[in-house]
Design an enzyme around this catalytic site. Structure first.
Site, PDB file in Angstrom:
ATOM      1  N   ASP A 103      46.274  56.339 -48.203  1.00  0.00           N
ATOM      2  CA  ASP A 103      45.439  56.697 -47.058  1.00  0.00           C
ATOM      3  C   ASP A 103      45.458  58.211 -46.918  1.00  0.00           C
ATOM      4  O   ASP A 103      46.460  58.863 -47.234  1.00  0.00           O
ATOM      5  CB  ASP A 103      45.971  56.055 -45.771  1.00  0.00           C
ATOM      6  N   ASP A 147      38.894  51.386 -46.412  1.00  0.00           N
ATOM      7  CA  ASP A 147      38.959  50.916 -45.024  1.00  0.00           C
ATOM      8  C   ASP A 147      37.638  51.167 -44.307  1.00  0.00           C
ATOM      9  O   ASP A 147      37.165  50.328 -43.536  1.00  0.00           O
ATOM     10  CB  ASP A 147      40.082  51.642 -44.259  1.00  0.00           C
TER      11      ASP A 147
END
Length: 170
Positions: free
Chosen positions: A112, A128
């Site tokens: 991330d 995401d």
């Protein structure tokens, strides 16, 4: 359906490419502020589910993710929805799931790096984003289809009433 598959492939490639860049450019630094205290690039190794929940239960997410991806793929190819909006939304959801699954299998965690500090949100990635945008698109399409179906029924009822003499029998 070829365009839908192409969209999925492009989304997975974009996700993986951005993650490679994140590892190369961000892994050694804590955070890179693009706009100080508003938008940063921050390297995070997410070992949990969405937004870091239930860390270190990788196998659970891999099983559920695989089932969800296969179910969506099966639905997409068997149902062959006519709406391009639905096909694109499904492609986004599937591609996002595949992008994060690649990380879980290959690395044991999901990379991330998108850090929106102005809303005090979790650090996330392109996959995401595809899942969230795809779900929003799917929801909007479902609402739109329900509204159109209700209008169609109302129009059909109105025309039935007119054919019966408008209900005014004097």
């Amino acid at each position: 359906m070829i365009l839908t598959v192409a969209i999925m492939i492009l989304c997975v490639v974009l996700d993986q490419w951005t993650k490679v860049l994140a590892v190369e450019k961000l892994a050694g630094i804590a955070t890179y502020p693009l706009i100080e205290n508003i938008f940063h690039f921050t390297y995070v190794e997410n070992r949990g589910a969405a937004f870091g929940m239930l860390a270190d239960h990788r196998w659970v997410f891999m099983i559920f993710s695989t089932i969800a991806i296969l179910a969506m793929l099966g639905w997409l190819f068997w149902e062959k929805p006519k709406s391009w909006w639905i096909r694109v939304s499904a492609a986004f959801i599937i591609a996002g799931g595949i992008g994060n699954m690649i990380d879980r299998v290959r690395l044991g965690y999901v990379v991330d790096f998108i850090d929106c500090r102005f809303i005090d949100f979790y650090v996330f990635n392109v996959a995401d984003s595809f899942v969230c945008v795809g779900c929003a698109m799917f929801l909007l399409a479902a609402i739109y289809m329900e509204i159109m179906e209700a209008k169609k029924k109302k129009t059909a009822q109105a025309s039935d009433t007119e054919e019966d003499g408008g209900g005014d029998e004097s």
